[in-house]
Design a protein around this motif. Structure first.
Motif, PDB file in Angstrom:
ATOM      1  N   ILE A 138       0.842  -1.202   0.000  1.00 14.78           N
ATOM      2  CA  ILE A 138       0.000   0.000   0.000  1.00 14.78           C
ATOM      3  C   ILE A 138       0.877   1.251   0.000  1.00 14.78           C
ATOM      4  O   ILE A 138       0.640   2.204  -0.755  1.00 14.78           O
ATOM      5  N   ASN A 139       1.904   1.246   0.839  1.00 14.07           N
ATOM      6  CA  ASN A 139       2.811   2.398   0.894  1.00 14.07           C
ATOM      7  C   ASN A 139       3.554   2.574  -0.424  1.00 14.07           C
ATOM      8  O   ASN A 139       3.777   3.702  -0.877  1.00 14.07           O
ATOM      9  N   ALA A 140       3.936   1.466  -1.037  1.00 13.89           N
ATOM     10  CA  ALA A 140       4.625   1.543  -2.335  1.00 13.89           C
ATOM     11  C   ALA A 140       3.698   2.126  -3.394  1.00 13.89           C
ATOM     12  O   ALA A 140       4.116   2.922  -4.243  1.00 13.89           O
ATOM     13  N   ALA A 141       2.417   1.731  -3.336  1.00 14.59           N
ATOM     14  CA  ALA A 141       1.432   2.275  -4.282  1.00 14.59           C
ATOM     15  C   ALA A 141       1.273   3.775  -4.072  1.00 14.59           C
ATOM     16  O   ALA A 141       1.187   4.549  -5.035  1.00 14.59           O
ATOM     17  N   LYS A 142       1.253   4.191  -2.822  1.00 15.81           N
ATOM     18  CA  LYS A 142       1.133   5.631  -2.521  1.00 15.81           C
ATOM     19  C   LYS A 142       2.330   6.394  -3.071  1.00 15.81           C
ATOM     20  O   LYS A 142       2.179   7.478  -3.656  1.00 15.81           O
ATOM     21  N   ASP A 143       3.532   5.837  -2.864  1.00 21.71           N
ATOM     22  CA  ASP A 143       4.739   6.509  -3.364  1.00 21.71           C
ATOM     23  C   ASP A 143       4.700   6.635  -4.885  1.00 21.71           C
ATOM     24  O   ASP A 143       5.043   7.684  -5.441  1.00 21.71           O
ATOM     25  N   ALA A 144       4.288   5.566  -5.553  1.00 26.26           N
ATOM     26  CA  ALA A 144       4.199   5.608  -7.019  1.00 26.26           C
ATOM     27  C   ALA A 144       3.167   6.634  -7.469  1.00 26.26           C
ATOM     28  O   ALA A 144       3.412   7.412  -8.405  1.00 26.26           O
ATOM     29  N   LEU A 145       2.018   6.648  -6.814  1.00 23.56           N
ATOM     30  CA  LEU A 145       0.962   7.600  -7.164  1.00 23.56           C
ATOM     31  C   LEU A 145       1.377   9.038  -6.876  1.00 23.56           C
ATOM     32  O   LEU A 145       0.906   9.967  -7.538  1.00 23.56           O
ATOM     33  N   ASN A 146       2.272   9.220  -5.926  1.00 20.49           N
ATOM     34  CA  ASN A 146       2.733  10.557  -5.572  1.00 20.49           C
ATOM     35  C   ASN A 146       3.962  10.995  -6.354  1.00 20.49           C
ATOM     36  O   ASN A 146       4.550  12.030  -6.067  1.00 20.49           O
ATOM     37  N   GLY A 147       4.346  10.192  -7.364  1.00 19.28           N
ATOM     38  CA  GLY A 147       5.393  10.657  -8.275  1.00 19.28           C
ATOM     39  C   GLY A 147       6.698   9.909  -8.261  1.00 19.28           C
ATOM     40  O   GLY A 147       7.589  10.224  -9.051  1.00 19.28           O
ATOM     41  N   ALA A 148       6.885   8.920  -7.374  1.00 18.46           N
ATOM     42  CA  ALA A 148       8.148   8.189  -7.349  1.00 18.46           C
ATOM     43  C   ALA A 148       8.291   7.348  -8.617  1.00 18.46           C
ATOM     44  O   ALA A 148       7.372   6.618  -8.980  1.00 18.46           O
ATOM     45  N   ARG A 149       9.443   7.453  -9.285  1.00 15.67           N
ATOM     46  CA  ARG A 149       9.646   6.775 -10.576  1.00 15.67           C
ATOM     47  C   ARG A 149      11.025   6.132 -10.629  1.00 15.67           C
ATOM     48  O   ARG A 149      11.903   6.564 -11.381  1.00 15.67           O
ATOM     49  N   PRO A 150      11.260   5.081  -9.852  1.00 14.05           N
ATOM     50  CA  PRO A 150      12.583   4.456  -9.832  1.00 14.05           C
ATOM     51  C   PRO A 150      12.978   3.786 -11.141  1.00 14.05           C
ATOM     52  O   PRO A 150      14.157   3.509 -11.351  1.00 14.05           O
ATOM     53  N   VAL A 151      12.007   3.500 -12.026  1.00 15.06           N
ATOM     54  CA  VAL A 151      12.352   2.881 -13.320  1.00 15.06           C
ATOM     55  C   VAL A 151      11.948   3.773 -14.488  1.00 15.06           C
ATOM     56  O   VAL A 151      11.738   3.294 -15.608  1.00 15.06           O
ATOM     57  N   GLY A 152      11.862   5.059 -14.254  1.00 15.92           N
ATOM     58  CA  GLY A 152      11.635   6.018 -15.335  1.00 15.92           C
ATOM     59  C   GLY A 152      10.412   5.737 -16.177  1.00 15.92           C
ATOM     60  O   GLY A 152       9.310   5.592 -15.670  1.00 15.92           O
TER      61      GLY A 152
END
Length: 236
Positions: free
Chosen positions: A189-203
């Motif tokens: 869930i936290n990972a989903a939140k980070d992705a939705l909030n703009g985190a892009r570790p794989v561009g």
């Protein structure tokens, strides 16, 4: 009389200095710059990696790659550009005011609002595809899903991307296996939140697979390799 006057001046000076001392006492950050080492540098690299600015392994060493990542972050967030992670940069990076803007770098995108349903389905696909992966690998799977949502080649909703079929074959095996309906862990869930909030570790990656479980022949031949996180290889 003269002694009283001196005492009064000293009291005034003390009162003036107390707020200033308080300000310095409240500083709880360490200025990080080229050649710095340690856990604080690792933490900085992890955060920069979550937002797509730092793309190599986390080593706790503030070298040229880390310095460049800080500079790019400073540019995108309209901070003083000096490559030094001081108070202003760390406040922006760790605080709620961070903005991740779509610029010349392919590894950053604008933050968008999302619904509870978006969060649930993204967390579910992350759990199903990456439950055994490191945290950054979980965020990376979310990154791929959102890249597909933003691409004209795929459906424009998270649910639509997850349940897309090519003929009679679902794009994601958890849909066929039924594990897409499993309850996501807090980490997913936290990972989903980070992705939705703009985190892009794989561009800009739109594909991933586990080489130990699948050949991924079509992906390897037709897409560009980006990076590997945990057991997954990512392609754009």
């Amino acid at each position: 009389m003269k002694g009283k006057r001196i005492l009064s001046i000293l009291i005034v000076l003390i009162l003036l200095l107390v707020p200033i001392t308080g300000v310095f006492a409240s500083e709880n950050y360490t200025t990080l710059k080229f050649s710095s080492k340690g856990n604080e540098v690792s933490r900085l690299q992890q955060k920069l990696q979550n937002y797509g600015y730092y793309t190599i392994s986390i080593d706790g060493i503030y070298g040229k790659v880390t310095e460049k990542a800080v500079i790019n972050f400073q540019k995108d967030n309209k901070l003083i550009i000096d490559g030094i992670a001081g108070k202003q940069t760390q406040t922006a990076l760790y605080g709620k005011t961070t903005t991740v803007s779509r610029g010349t770098s392919s590894s950053r995108s604008s933050v968008k609002s999302y619904s509870d349903a978006d969060l649930l389905w993204l967390a579910r696909i992350i759990e199903a595809e990456a439950s055994g992966e490191p945290y950054n690998g979980k965020v990376a799977v979310g990154n791929v899903i959102l890249n597909r949502v933003n691409s004209k080649e795929f459906p424009n909703t998270i649910y639509g991307v997850i349940f897309e079929y090519y003929g009679s074959i679902p794009q994601f095996s958890p849909v066929a296996e039924g594990t897409i309906y499993n309850t996501p862990s807090k980490e997913s869930i936290n990972a989903a939140k980070d992705a939705l909030n703009g985190a892009r570790p794989v561009g800009n990656s739109t594909y991933f697979f586990n080489p130990a479980k699948a050949a991924g022949t079509w992906i390897v031949k037709n897409k560009t390799y980006v990076t590997k996180i945990g057991g997954h290889s990512f392609y754009a």
